[in-house]
Design a protein around this motif. Structure first.
Motif, mmCIF file in Angstrom:
data_model
loop_
_atom_site.group_PDB
_atom_site.id
_atom_site.type_symbol
_atom_site.label_atom_id
_atom_site.label_comp_id
_atom_site.label_asym_id
_atom_site.label_seq_id
_atom_site.Cartn_x
_atom_site.Cartn_y
_atom_site.Cartn_z
ATOM 1 N N TYR A 194 -5.839 5.424 -7.404
ATOM 2 C CA TYR A 194 -5.930 5.753 -5.912
ATOM 3 C C TYR A 194 -7.114 5.018 -5.016
ATOM 4 O O TYR A 194 -8.370 4.741 -5.547
ATOM 5 N N SER A 195 -6.680 4.290 -3.952
ATOM 6 C CA SER A 195 -7.599 3.527 -3.247
ATOM 7 C C SER A 195 -7.753 4.309 -1.639
ATOM 8 O O SER A 195 -6.878 5.089 -1.450
ATOM 9 N N CYS A 196 -8.386 3.497 -0.944
ATOM 10 C CA CYS A 196 -8.303 3.939 0.485
ATOM 11 C C CYS A 196 -6.934 3.925 1.144
ATOM 12 O O CYS A 196 -6.579 4.940 1.917
ATOM 13 N N ALA A 197 -6.089 2.897 0.668
ATOM 14 C CA ALA A 197 -4.779 2.688 1.150
ATOM 15 C C ALA A 197 -3.953 4.006 0.731
ATOM 16 O O ALA A 197 -2.922 4.404 1.260
ATOM 17 N N GLY A 198 -4.287 4.392 -0.407
ATOM 18 C CA GLY A 198 -3.632 5.980 -0.818
ATOM 19 C C GLY A 198 -3.675 6.958 -0.072
ATOM 20 O O GLY A 198 -2.994 7.850 0.378
ATOM 21 N N ASP A 199 -5.170 7.106 0.542
ATOM 22 C CA ASP A 199 -5.343 8.044 1.389
ATOM 23 C C ASP A 199 -4.743 7.777 2.968
ATOM 24 O O ASP A 199 -4.528 9.109 3.352
ATOM 25 N N VAL A 200 -4.631 6.562 3.281
ATOM 26 C CA VAL A 200 -3.951 6.477 4.430
ATOM 27 C C VAL A 200 -2.338 6.730 4.269
ATOM 28 O O VAL A 200 -1.943 7.367 5.171
ATOM 29 N N TRP A 201 -1.644 6.802 3.148
ATOM 30 C CA TRP A 201 -0.636 6.990 2.917
ATOM 31 C C TRP A 201 -0.414 8.649 3.102
ATOM 32 O O TRP A 201 0.550 9.047 3.780
ATOM 33 N N ALA A 202 -1.418 9.198 2.277
ATOM 34 C CA ALA A 202 -1.418 10.706 2.462
ATOM 35 C C ALA A 202 -1.332 11.451 3.974
ATOM 36 O O ALA A 202 -0.826 12.161 4.459
ATOM 37 N N LEU A 203 -2.521 10.582 4.666
ATOM 38 C CA LEU A 203 -2.520 10.927 6.171
ATOM 39 C C LEU A 203 -1.233 10.678 6.962
ATOM 40 O O LEU A 203 -0.819 11.429 7.777
ATOM 41 N N GLY A 204 -0.601 9.543 6.654
ATOM 42 C CA GLY A 204 0.663 9.102 7.294
ATOM 43 C C GLY A 204 1.691 10.122 6.775
ATOM 44 O O GLY A 204 2.561 10.522 7.807
ATOM 45 N N THR A 205 1.773 10.848 5.501
ATOM 46 C CA THR A 205 2.709 11.931 5.169
ATOM 47 C C THR A 205 2.531 12.959 6.091
ATOM 48 O O THR A 205 3.519 13.741 6.475
ATOM 49 N N ILE A 206 1.098 13.308 6.027
ATOM 50 C CA ILE A 206 0.751 14.725 7.213
ATOM 51 C C ILE A 206 1.228 14.231 8.595
ATOM 52 O O ILE A 206 1.982 15.328 9.077
ATOM 53 N N ALA A 207 1.017 13.187 9.073
ATOM 54 C CA ALA A 207 1.565 12.983 10.386
ATOM 55 C C ALA A 207 2.983 13.034 10.534
ATOM 56 O O ALA A 207 3.696 13.714 11.587
ATOM 57 N N TYR A 208 3.693 12.683 9.722
ATOM 58 C CA TYR A 208 5.135 12.402 9.737
ATOM 59 C C TYR A 208 5.828 13.974 9.618
ATOM 60 O O TYR A 208 6.652 14.174 10.293
ATOM 61 N N PHE A 209 5.083 14.628 8.535
ATOM 62 C CA PHE A 209 5.618 16.145 8.443
ATOM 63 C C PHE A 209 5.332 16.715 9.808
ATOM 64 O O PHE A 209 6.177 17.771 10.214
ATOM 65 N N LEU A 210 3.998 16.718 10.384
ATOM 66 C CA LEU A 210 3.942 17.479 11.622
ATOM 67 C C LEU A 210 5.002 17.129 12.748
ATOM 68 O O LEU A 210 5.355 18.040 13.502
ATOM 69 N N LEU A 211 5.204 15.877 12.871
ATOM 70 C CA LEU A 211 6.245 15.461 13.943
ATOM 71 C C LEU A 211 7.692 15.810 13.455
ATOM 72 O O LEU A 211 8.495 15.744 14.605
ATOM 73 N N THR A 212 8.086 16.001 12.190
ATOM 74 C CA THR A 212 9.384 15.984 12.032
ATOM 75 C C THR A 212 10.075 17.202 11.290
ATOM 76 O O THR A 212 11.067 17.727 11.197
ATOM 77 N N ASN A 213 8.862 17.960 10.564
ATOM 78 C CA ASN A 213 9.213 19.239 9.548
ATOM 79 C C ASN A 213 9.802 18.494 8.554
ATOM 80 O O ASN A 213 10.627 19.307 7.792
ATOM 81 N N HIS A 214 9.620 17.253 7.990
ATOM 82 C CA HIS A 214 10.073 16.735 6.927
ATOM 83 C C HIS A 214 9.286 15.740 5.994
ATOM 84 O O HIS A 214 8.383 15.329 6.862
#
Length: 349
Positions: A194-214
């Protein structure tokens, strides 16, 4: 494992349990000087050595002072119904987690709030990513991004660095941990650390879910929702689900969710800078249907908070109570946010 009224140490008394996860229970406790705090009690600690390892979270967080990172006050052990257990105490956040924010909106969160969450969470993470030997969180999720409201408005707090550790200076990666729904493909599929880019992915997943509920890369098949096969499908942008998402936010979130970690923003600092530069969405807002009036039980909570604010020395408690009501019922936010922000400045209105 703890009961109401139990004394943890000379300064802390248990008030109530707030929730629990796989590794810990969380309680609201009152400090005799500092007021309300949150106590995280580890469930499975059978020795002093294990307790020390679990309390590494407190050591890491204490070095990362930032408005968007939860503050830790103390660490120790306490006798519970299951024996001696380790704990840490941290600031109490009345607004709860992003899970509560999603529930309060019955699905998609307004774009402006998502942008604020993305920027502030990235600013907190950037402090960890920019250390000489970067610290990666490894367990970002809706449950451990907390929200509160202060005199400036919405405030995001990154919490639960329990799985974080300093990356190895040779590989610049940490061992794979975290929650599957938020884990990047290089960890799940390629066995990489796991790297800093992995944290970026996880935060992107959170933003995506907040925007779409998916969740991203989810084709709607419950069997394959979290299988590795999903990464072979193209990613639908958030705007495919939510007309309010503008093109710049669309690009930022999809860039954070690139399959190849080298194609993502390298650190949270880049994410924060791009989020800060986002212009207001030009999408067409859809009407939000729902009851226009506040339920009587909620109105009762508000009136109780107002009454409490008039008791000398209880303004902070009143603000916490009002904040909890606002976080659960977003339709009252516009009506009562000015009052809450004034109370956070220490002024009764």
């Amino acid at each position: 494992m703890l009961i109401r009224g139990q004394r943890v140490n000379a300064g802390l008394v248990v008030d109530r349990r707030l929730g629990e996860g796989a590794f810990a229970e969380v309680y609201r406790v009152r400090h005799h000087i500092l007021g309300w705090q949150a106590l995280k009690l580890f469930k499975h600690v059978a020795s002093l050595e294990a307790t020390s390892r679990m309390l590494d979270e407190a050591r890491i967080l204490s070095t990362l002072g930032h408005p968007n990172i939860i503050r830790v006050f103390d660490a120790g052990t306490v006798q519970t119904s299951e024996g001696m257990r380790g704990y840490i105490t941290m600031e109490y956040v009345a607004g709860g987690s992003l899970e509560r924010l999603v529930a309060s909106h019955s699905g998609m969160v307004p774009v402006g709030e998502v942008t604020a969450v993305l920027r502030q969470a990235a600013e907190g993470l950037a402090v960890a990513h920019e250390r000489q030997h970067p610290i990666v969180h490894r367990d970002l999720s809706l449950a451990n991004l907390l929200i509160t409201y202060d005199e400036s408005g919405l405030r995001v707090k990154v919490s639960d660095f329990g799985l974080a550790k300093e990356t190895d200076p040779g590989t610049m990666a940490a061992s794979a941990q975290g929650t599957v729904a938020y884990m990047p493909p290089e960890v799940l599929r390629r066995g990489k650390g796991y790297s800093c880019a992995g944290d970026v992915w996880a935060l992107g997943t959170i933003a995506y879910f907040l925007l779409t509920n998916h969740f991203p890369y989810n084709g709607g098949d419950p069997v394959q929702s979290f299988s590795l096969e999903r990464f072979n499908r193209p990613l639908l942008p958030p705007s495919a689900f939510n007309d309010d998402v503008g093109p710049e936010l669309d690009r930022q979130v999809t860039d954070m969710l690139r399959i190849d970690p080298d194609d993502r923003p390298a650190t949270a600092r880049e994410v924060a800078e791009r989020a800060a530069a986002l212009r207001p969405s030009t999408g067409v807002s859809r009407p939000r249907h729902g009851p226009p009036v506040v339920e009587g039980s909620v109105e009762g909570l508000i009136q109780a908070a107002i009454a409490l604010s008039r008791v000398p020395g209880r303004l902070a408690d009143a603000a916490n109570q009002l904040e909890e009501a606002i976080s659960r019922h977003p339709r009252i936010r516009e009506r009562h946010m000015a009052r809450l922000m004034t109370w956070r400045r220490g002024v009764v209105m």
